[in-house]
Scaffold this motif. Structure first.
Motif, PDB file in Angstrom:
ATOM      1  N   ARG A 121       0.826  -1.205   0.000  1.00 37.69           N
ATOM      2  CA  ARG A 121       0.000   0.000   0.000  1.00 37.69           C
ATOM      3  C   ARG A 121       0.862   1.258   0.000  1.00 37.69           C
ATOM      4  NH1 ARG A 121      -5.565  -0.494   0.944  1.00 37.69           N
ATOM      5  NH2 ARG A 121      -6.037  -2.227  -0.437  1.00 37.69           N
ATOM      6  N   VAL A 122       1.893   1.238   0.826  1.00 34.38           N
ATOM      7  CA  VAL A 122       2.732   2.434   0.913  1.00 34.38           C
ATOM      8  C   VAL A 122       3.441   2.664  -0.419  1.00 34.38           C
ATOM      9  CG1 VAL A 122       4.721   3.461   2.058  1.00 34.38           C
ATOM     10  CG2 VAL A 122       3.019   2.256   3.389  1.00 34.38           C
ATOM     11  N   LEU A 123       3.944   1.587  -1.000  1.00 35.26           N
ATOM     12  CA  LEU A 123       4.623   1.747  -2.293  1.00 35.26           C
ATOM     13  C   LEU A 123       3.649   2.268  -3.328  1.00 35.26           C
ATOM     14  CD1 LEU A 123       6.939  -1.384  -2.573  1.00 35.26           C
ATOM     15  CD2 LEU A 123       7.483   0.921  -1.862  1.00 35.26           C
ATOM     16  N   GLN A 124       2.460   1.733  -3.292  1.00 34.76           N
ATOM     17  CA  GLN A 124       1.451   2.175  -4.253  1.00 34.76           C
ATOM     18  C   GLN A 124       1.163   3.659  -4.059  1.00 34.76           C
ATOM     19  OE1 GLN A 124      -1.830  -0.255  -5.056  1.00 34.76           O
ATOM     20  NE2 GLN A 124      -2.201   1.162  -6.725  1.00 34.76           N
ATOM     21  N   ARG A 145       7.596   3.037  -7.995  1.00 32.00           N
ATOM     22  CA  ARG A 145       6.927   2.631  -9.232  1.00 32.00           C
ATOM     23  C   ARG A 145       7.541   1.344  -9.779  1.00 32.00           C
ATOM     24  NH1 ARG A 145       7.597   7.640 -12.197  1.00 32.00           N
ATOM     25  NH2 ARG A 145       6.828   8.862 -10.451  1.00 32.00           N
ATOM     26  N   LEU A 146       8.870   1.321  -9.796  1.00 33.77           N
ATOM     27  CA  LEU A 146       9.557   0.107 -10.268  1.00 33.77           C
ATOM     28  C   LEU A 146       9.137  -1.102  -9.437  1.00 33.77           C
ATOM     29  CD1 LEU A 146      13.330   0.708 -10.946  1.00 33.77           C
ATOM     30  CD2 LEU A 146      11.564   0.032 -12.537  1.00 33.77           C
ATOM     31  N   SER A 147       9.117  -0.900  -8.118  1.00 38.70           N
ATOM     32  CA  SER A 147       8.798  -2.019  -7.240  1.00 38.70           C
ATOM     33  C   SER A 147       7.372  -2.482  -7.451  1.00 38.70           C
ATOM     34  CB  SER A 147       9.002  -1.620  -5.785  1.00 38.70           C
ATOM     35  OG  SER A 147      10.322  -1.234  -5.583  1.00 38.70           O
ATOM     36  N   MET A 148       6.469  -1.542  -7.700  1.00 34.50           N
ATOM     37  CA  MET A 148       5.081  -1.938  -7.920  1.00 34.50           C
ATOM     38  C   MET A 148       4.947  -2.782  -9.185  1.00 34.50           C
ATOM     39  SD  MET A 148       3.203  -1.367  -5.533  1.00 34.50           S
ATOM     40  CE  MET A 148       1.640  -1.852  -6.191  1.00 34.50           C
ATOM     41  N   THR A 149       5.620  -2.361 -10.263  1.00 32.09           N
ATOM     42  CA  THR A 149       5.539  -3.174 -11.481  1.00 32.09           C
ATOM     43  C   THR A 149       6.135  -4.551 -11.242  1.00 32.09           C
ATOM     44  OG1 THR A 149       7.469  -1.960 -12.163  1.00 32.09           O
ATOM     45  CG2 THR A 149       5.443  -1.462 -13.332  1.00 32.09           C
ATOM     46  N   LEU A 150       7.176  -4.584 -10.448  1.00 30.56           N
ATOM     47  CA  LEU A 150       7.805  -5.864 -10.155  1.00 30.56           C
ATOM     48  C   LEU A 150       6.852  -6.761  -9.370  1.00 30.56           C
ATOM     49  CD1 LEU A 150      10.446  -7.438 -10.252  1.00 30.56           C
ATOM     50  CD2 LEU A 150      11.057  -6.396  -8.104  1.00 30.56           C
ATOM     51  N   TYR A 157      10.225   6.971  -8.021  1.00 32.07           N
ATOM     52  CA  TYR A 157      10.641   6.124  -9.133  1.00 32.07           C
ATOM     53  C   TYR A 157      10.851   4.687  -8.662  1.00 32.07           C
ATOM     54  CZ  TYR A 157      13.599   4.488 -12.940  1.00 32.07           C
ATOM     55  OH  TYR A 157      14.118   3.772 -13.970  1.00 32.07           O
ATOM     56  N   GLU A 158      11.534   4.548  -7.525  1.00 29.05           N
ATOM     57  CA  GLU A 158      11.776   3.210  -6.984  1.00 29.05           C
ATOM     58  C   GLU A 158      10.457   2.538  -6.634  1.00 29.05           C
ATOM     59  OE1 GLU A 158      14.351   1.477  -6.853  1.00 29.05           O
ATOM     60  OE2 GLU A 158      15.936   2.903  -7.280  1.00 29.05           O
ATOM     61  N   LEU A 209      16.169  10.066 -14.789  1.00 27.37           N
ATOM     62  CA  LEU A 209      16.133  10.399 -13.367  1.00 27.37           C
ATOM     63  C   LEU A 209      17.490  10.937 -12.953  1.00 27.37           C
ATOM     64  CD1 LEU A 209      14.413  10.085 -10.729  1.00 27.37           C
ATOM     65  CD2 LEU A 209      15.699   8.020 -10.331  1.00 27.37           C
ATOM     66  N   LEU A 210      17.445  11.985 -12.150  1.00 22.76           N
ATOM     67  CA  LEU A 210      18.688  12.503 -11.594  1.00 22.76           C
ATOM     68  C   LEU A 210      18.613  12.362 -10.085  1.00 22.76           C
ATOM     69  CD1 LEU A 210      21.156  14.786 -12.475  1.00 22.76           C
ATOM     70  CD2 LEU A 210      19.810  15.949 -10.776  1.00 22.76           C
TER      71      LEU A 210
END
Lengths: 1147, 327
Positions: A378-381, A443-448, A440-441, A525-526
């Protein structure tokens, strides 16, 4: 000597995880523990480190489940993704959580600290500027600039000592346990208006200094030192560690704080000023009556001290009773730590995450009964889908009109998350870049997580993502003192005033915005490193801002943006044009484009792919010099130091992608010629490349050959050139293999020998026709035709589709035909069917990911430089490199060879080859179900499979490219070397003063070999390709201009390889031979451990051995002296010396 | 590892004395070139002393496995240490077939990689006229067929340590060779053997093929092959309809539609189809014993819960007779 691979030797994650999760059901409570221990005794020791299913006795297997177990199962079903995930999560939590025993020890220590602190003697009142009362051994942990300040200070023991923070909540995670203790300063110390002009912070620092002096004399403490709270330079804290064996157990941090309700909150709103310019800059405010600039960060730091207790209360009421929420916070902390997001100044701390969980609970997005995994999700989302830089959130429920509006906070801070008072921004120190990185992280983790990947847990929580391995390019700003000038250039005086002179923090925001704008479409991303929080002894001055290491920026590049050398601006007559010109400075030019438009534009100089990849370097240095006065010498851009290793001999501007493209282009021409060839009995139906060059993974791309005829012995009647004895070895030309399929026909004979003859006839005819119709120089042999075209040599192999089938056919005496794989048929199938498929798939991969070529070539280069190249096929290493692009999780596909190579080393050093196949899903052909099937098939057939198993959609069972090697020992050696090279290289690349000698990790260790055979460079054709390129080498008989000779050049003539072939054939069962084909000057020889054991005489194994009588028995031992002389005899002319390190062995 | 050129054992010495005449005779004939230097090594006095020492101290001689004699061999004079050829008269047990002539064949083990057939023949020619030398990777009783070795289609493999069968013209050659003392020198000034760069360059030159020769070879092979196929077909045609001695007639269908190929895969497919067909018809749990059995199968067997699965039954192997040959 290399031993057998130890069981599951892997790098542990940063948090010291057990690398292998035991797949045993862990029960809960006492009973569960008992059963699990019994299970363990029943389980057999796993054979050779393979993971084995736990064997249960029959009675246990069919026992009725207890109520507890049933509940557990139901919970798993409702609350977790899968039961494996639950086991993994529980195991992880068990690992990071504090044990009760340790808690008791920490509690005891805290009680001691409390007693000591309240007993510190008081000091009479003095002026703040009069610090003579301070004892000699202690320094004020604060930069007192400007020094003069009003107010008086006296020390009194704290009115209250309270433990705050995650320790009480039980959400602190190992290692690095910190316990925060708030010391409430008595009201007598403070005066009115202490909020102004750092007076409060000065008193706070003096308070700590006195405390430190007294505590340091106490034998209870192992170390007493200062640090900054969350990196804030105005807020030191005192760190106490116990003495003795518990020194690493815990760090107690003392934070002085004001008595409750001392400061009036309305004075500390983000719009208010509390640091007067007159005082700070020593000048009276400008006479024009402009208002004092607000000091939002300063105000926040004061507010933070007042809110310590209320935050703790809030957290404990919300999280206190719900174990799932606490688990979730712990998991999130692990997640942040693996990504290095929680460290340093302005990090996204565990406290922030806890508050975020509280926020989500209060907005009913998280329920208190949820499991830790669900909370994590939930938090990542939430992080992935919201943007706190635009729409801040608040924990404050009251609608008091006196409270400031969210908009005020957005004005002052980049990220807004208000606490329950509605006045304190919890994310005040978090920069926009850090927040974007978190987003960004997430989002990546959610897709994973959504991709249902099996090892989501592993990738999400167990894989560290250090900056150097996560970002394509990295740049260091060093020395940091340049940023002070940058602040003045950017006119950041109010920010400096606000930050108490911390120019790094003040400049960071504008700097990243500037670069983000300049890099535009090139950038995904910077991120910036957060300077680590220093610790210093109490007798030292606090570290200066410039001492906080260096500032490191990580750039994640967008590969599609890297192809353009143009920065297109607005049309010249538009008003934005001036802005564009101002931004880019002298680099902005007016240009007329093909569509007639006249626009402002910036054009960067870059011809080759590698230079285009480094355009961000040009952009960064240009912009930094233009806008912030940071000269080029202070910008250490780490993007291409490794490129040097795959650059051609004289082309330092390119990493070979262009040369490879030229060769591929020539191949395309040739295949067109073959298609249109007339007069062949069967027409050509398909032409397929089967050479590393044709999939862009040849380490050193071929160059067109123009032989100088004087250098060779011409063999006119066969129009070929031969090497000459009196000249150095000619240049090495490797023909590029091309497989040529013919249309189907029933006329082929059905006998293997006859098929060979017919194929030979085709080869001859092909050579004839190509010479007749296109005037190409050709040479036919029984198995292939070599064609010289534009200086490139291709080796065309005619393939007959049914030939492997014919080779497989075995006829039984009864006339039944059965198909059996034979070595010959497998080999042929591999060369004519699987290799072309792989080549075209990887060729396609290169079109998608332009960095693939560089990564694969660097990887191969490294493996070969470690003298292990012969044990790994080209294809297997290419596939490992391809896996980095096709399965990059938890990263994104690399866009630079550098980061790809680092991840290659990481993959090689951590992958569990014993228990997992490396699945390379080329063209995404394998579905999730098929992958599961492959995995289970792998486990069932593990013992029959090679040591290293690589599965592709075309090769799901056999792992053809690793069938013949490496052996377990060689693979283990590679793993060890990679594990050593990775930290070394990362340290070099992260060194802000420049990487130093980047070739260090490419030099092989030679001390492990028993015999070294040194070769003469004269006969090493690829001598110049060596890792340490020789200053001078021999002429290899090549012209720079096309010469008159069109004879076939010397093909595939490489004396070291011929020599090695002989050595392996003659002494292969006694010794191993290691060599770097790219210009290695030395062959390493390792005796096999078994070969020196005396053996009884056997007629079939006398090779190179002699009979000796040992203890009255005749045994055979290797005839080492004669063999050593044979090394020299077989390589006459090539071998310089044979260095036997005879001290390493005994016969 | 000090090594002398001597072997112990009086009867071996007797052998060597007996064989001493052969080379001298041949020398007079002048058929074979003489070995330089190598045989001249043991001088009379020194030999005597050595022999004495050998008798006193058996450790000093070259140990050799029972039945074999050891001959030191070096690449050239420059080398210090030497390899040892282990030689034996070729003999096989009664009843085993061997194409090598008994008594005249010398079996040589541990031939170093730089030693070619020619040089071995030259080195052993001092013992008697050598008829043939064949180097092989491992001991093999049958002589390999000579004619199939095409240099285009079966290129010579890179040599390692090999074994050799040396056939002498006379049995005396074998006994002389057994008494050879060596050390043999593979490469001498008069007969240099190429190694290293020299060898690779000449190998490369040899590997550049002559397309004409290749074409000729392919053509001759294919002609012979076509002829063979044609003969086979003619024979099959001739035999068509003619019963064999048991009275069976071979019937072949030469139509446009091919018959089921007699391959393993096809027969497995047919078997599977049959099985399914049978399973459709079969009644399950019909008889009482069936019922009982199926129940027992459902219950785990108590004795060996994980009894190894039996290997495929014999009927699953390819059958000589295809089951649907009648269809």
């Amino acid at each position: 000597m290399m031993g057998p691979a130890p069981a599951g030797e892997q790098l542990c994650g940063a948090i010291g995880e057990p690398e292998v999760m035991e797949p045993a059901l862990e029960g809960t409570g006492k009973e569960g523990k008992k059963t699990s221990s019994r299970k363990r005794t029943l389980a057999e020791p796993p054979a050779k480190g393979l993971l084995q299913p736990v064997k249960l006795s029959r009675a246990e297997l069919y026992k009725e489940p207890t109520n507890e177990e049933l509940n557990h199962l139901r919970e798993t079903e409702i609350l977790f993704h899968s039961s494996l995930l639950r086991l993994q999560v529980e195991e992880l939590l068990k690992e990071v959580r504090l044990s009760e025993k340790k808690k008791d020890r920490i509690d005891a220590f805290l009680r001691e600290v409390n007693q000591r602190v309240v007993r510190v003697p008081s000091v009479p009142e003095t002026e703040l500027t009069d610090q003579a009362w301070l004892p000699a051994g202690v320094r004020v942990p604060l930069h007192q600039v400007p020094y003069a300040v009003k107010g008086c200070f006296r020390f009194l023991p704290p009115a209250q000592v309270t433990v705050v923070g995650s320790y009480l909540l039980g959400t602190c995670i190992r290692p690095d346990i910190n316990v925060d203790v708030a010391l409430t300063m008595p009201r007598e110390i403070l005066q009115d208006k202490d909020g102004l002009n750092q007076r409060y912070f000065r008193k706070r620092a003096l308070y700590l200094a006195h405390l430190a002096h007294h505590l340091a004399q106490d034998p209870l403490f192992g170390s007493v030192c200062f640090s900054y709270t969350n990196g804030c330079h105005l807020k030191p804290s005192l760190l106490l560690r116990p003495r003795g064996k518990d020194e690493r157990l815990v760090t107690v941090r003392l934070h002085p704080c004001p008595p409750p309700d001392f400061f009036r909150p309305c004075r500390l709103l983000p719009t208010k000023n509390n640091v007067r310019s007159a005082w700070y800059r020593g000048q009276s405010p400008a006479g024009d009556g402009s208002p004092e600039p607000p000091t939002p960060h300063y105000n926040t730091w004061v507010l933070q001290d007042t809110a310590l207790e209320s935050h703790l209360q809030l957290l404990s009421t919300m999280l206190g009773s719900a174990q799932g929420l606490k688990d979730g916070v712990a998991l999130l902390k692990v997640w942040l730590r693996q990504r290095e997001l929680d460290k340093g100044q302005g990090g996204f701390t565990g406290f922030l995450v806890s508050m975020l969980v509280v926020f989500l609970v209060s907005t009913h997005k998280i329920h208190t009964t949820m499991s830790g995994y669900q909370v994590l999700r939930r938090v990542l989302q939430f992080l992935a889908t919201t943007d706190l830089t635009v729409n801040g959130i608040s924990l404050c429920l009251s609608s008091d009109p006196s409270l400031p509006a969210l908009a005020d906070f957005h004005q002052a801070f980049s990220v807004v998350f208000l606490d329950s008072s509605g006045r304190l921004n919890l994310c005040a120190d978090v920069t926009a870049s850090t927040y974007h990185q978190v987003q960004y992280e997430a989002r990546l983790s959610m897709t994973l997580l959504d991709s249902r990947a099996d090892d989501g847990f592993q990738l999400l929580l167990m894989t560290p993502k250090p900056m150097i391995r996560a970002f394509d390019h990295v740049l260091h700003l060093h020395p940091l003192s340049r940023l002070q000038a940058a602040c003045h250039r950017l006119k950041l005086w109010p920010e400096l005033q606000d930050n108490g002179g911390d120019y790094v923090s003040a400049a960071l925001g504008p700097l990243t915005t500037l670069l983000e704008q300049g890099l535009g479409t090139r950038l995904k991303l910077l991120a910036h490193s957060r300077p680590p929080v220093p610790e210093w002894g109490i007798s030292q001055d606090p570290p200066k801002h410039k001492d906080s290491g260096s500032l490191t920026l990580g750039l994640l590049l967008r590969p599609e943006g890297l192809t353009s050398v143009l920065e297109l601006g607005p049309e010249a007559d538009q008003p934005e044009a001036a802005k564009f010109r101002q931004f880019w400075g002298f680099r902005s030019e007016l240009r007329r484009f093909q569509d007639g438009a006249i626009r402002e534009a910036v054009v960067w100089e870059a011809a080759s792919m590698s230079q285009k990849r480094l355009i961000p370097h040009q952009v960064v240095t240009h912009l930094l010099a233009l806008h912030t006065d940071i000269p080029e010498t202070c910008v250490h851009y780490v993007g291409g130091p490794l490129d040097a290793l795959i650059q051609g001999l004289k082309q330092t501007s390119s990493t070979g992608e262009e040369a490879l493209a030229v060769a591929v282009c020539c191949y395309d021409d040739l295949s067109r010629l073959l298609w249109g060839l007339e007069g062949l009995p069967l027409t050509v139906s398909a032409v397929q490349g089967a050479h590393p060059v044709l999939r862009y993974t040849e380490v050193f791309p071929p160059t067109p050959v123009r032989p100088a005829s004087s250098f060779y012995e011409p063999l006119q009647e066969r129009s070929s050139l031969l090497p000459r004895l009196d000249k150095p070895c000619p240049a090495y030309v490797e023909p590029m293999t091309v497989v040529c399929h013919l249309e189907g026909s029933g006329q082929w004979p059905q006998d293997a020998e006859a098929v060979q003859r017919v194929r030979a006839a085709f080869q001859l005819r092909l050579a004839e026709l190509l010479t007749q119709q296109h005037g190409l120089q050709c040479r036919a042999t029984a198995t292939h035709t070599d064609v010289l075209k534009d200086g490139f040599v291709f080796r065309i192999r005619v393939a007959y589709q049914r030939e492997p089938q014919i080779l497989k056919e075995v006829q039984s005496p009864e006339g039944m035909i059965s198909l059996r794989d034979t070595p010959a048929s497998l080999h042929l199938e591999r060369d004519t069917r699987q290799l072309p498929l792989l080549t075209s798939a990887l060729h396609g991969l290169q079109q998608q990911h332009p960095a693939f070529s560089g990564v694969a070539r660097l990887a191969k280069r490294w493996v070969r430089a470690q003298l292990l190249g012969e044990d790994f096929t080209d294809e297997s290493l290419d596939l490992v490199a391809a896996a980095l692009f096709l399965h990059p999780e938890p990263f994104t596909p690399p866009s630079s060879p550098q980061v790809g190579f680092l991840r290659f080393l990481y993959l090689v050093s951590t992958f569990d080859w014993k228990n997992n196949p490396l699945i390379v899903n080329l063209n995404n052909e394998l579905t999730v179900e098929e992958q599961v099937e492959i995995r289970s098939g792998f486990l069932a057939a593990r013992t029959q499979l090679p040591v290293m198993v690589i599965v592709t959609p075309q090769d799901r069972k056999h792992s053809v490219w690793t069938q013949d090697g490496p052996s377990a020992q060689i693979l283990q050696q590679l793993v060890v070397l990679a594990a050593e090279a990775l930290p070394m290289l990362e340290k070099q690349l992260m060194d802000p003063r420049g990487p130093g000698d980047i070739r260090t990790v490419f030099r092989p260790p030679l001390d492990i070999y028993d015999v070294l055979i040194r070769l003469s460079p004269r006969h090493i054709p690829r001598h110049r390709q060596a890792v340490d390129s020789p200053a001078a080498s021999f002429c290899r008989g090549l012209l720079s201009q096309p010469g008159p000779s069109s004879l076939m050049p010397v093909l595939g003539y490489d004396p070291p390889q011929l020599y090695l072939m002989q050595l392996r054939e003659a002494f292969g069962d006694l010794a191993l031979f290691f060599y770097d084909q790219h210009g290695g000057e030395v062959i390493g020889v390792l005796w096999k451990p078994t070969s020196f054991q005396p053996q009884p005489f056997k007629a079939s194994s006398t090779k190179g051995r002699m009979v000796m009588s040992r203890g009255g028995e005749l045994v055979m031992v290797p005839n080492v002296e004669a063999i050593l002389e044979d090394f020299a005899v077989l390589g006459e002319g090539l071998v310089q010396t044979v260095e036997a390190r005879s001290e390493r062995w005994t016969v | 590892m000090k090594v002398g050129p001597w072997r112990a054992g009086p009867e071996r010495r007797a052998w060597s004395q007996g064989a001493g005449q052969t080379p001298r005779k041949r020398d007079r004939a002048g058929a074979e070139p003489q070995l330089p230097a190598a045989p001249a090594l043991p001088g009379g006095k020194m030999v005597a002393r050595r022999r004495k020492r050998a008798a006193r101290d058996p450790e000093d001689c070259i140990p050799s496995p029972p039945g074999y004699a050891a001959i030191p061999i070096k690449f050239s004079e420059k080398q210090q240490a030497s390899h040892y050829l282990y030689v034996r008269a070729h003999g096989v047990r009664q009843g085993t077939k061997s194409t090598w002539p008994q008594k005249r064949t010398l079996f040589v083990l541990n031939v170093p990689p730089y030693c070619t057939e020619e040089s071995l023949s030259r080195l052993l020619s001092s013992c008697g006229l050598v008829q043939s030398v064949e180097l092989q990777e491992k001991p093999d009783l049958a002589e390999s067929p000579k004619e199939s070795r095409s240099k285009f289609f079966h290129p010579k493999p890179v040599p390692g340590f090999q074994v050799a069968y040396v056939v002498f013209q006379k049995p005396s050659g074998v006994s002389a060779a057994l008494a050879l003392k060596g050390p043999l020198l593979v490469s001498t000034e008069s007969h240099p053997v190429k190694s290293g760069i020299h060898k690779w360059i000449s190998d490369y030159a040899d590997s550049v093929p002559d397309p004409e020769a290749l074409r000729v070879e392919v053509d001759t092979f294919m002609e012979a092959y076509d002829q063979k196929i044609a003969e086979e077909e003619a024979k099959a045609k001739e035999e068509e309809g003619v019963p064999d001695e048991e009275g069976w007639v071979k019937v072949t269908r030469r139509g446009r539609r091919p018959v089921l190929p007699r391959t393993e895969a096809a027969s497995l497919r047919v078997l599977e189809r049959e099985r399914r067909k049978r399973a459709r018809k079969e009644l399950l749990n019909f008889y009482a014993w069936q019922h009982r059995e199926s129940k027992m199968e459902r219950k785990p067997r108590p004795a060996h819960p994980q009894a190894p699965r039996p290997w495929p039954q014999p009927w699953m192997r390819p059958l000589a007779r295809a089951p649907d040959s009648g269809h």
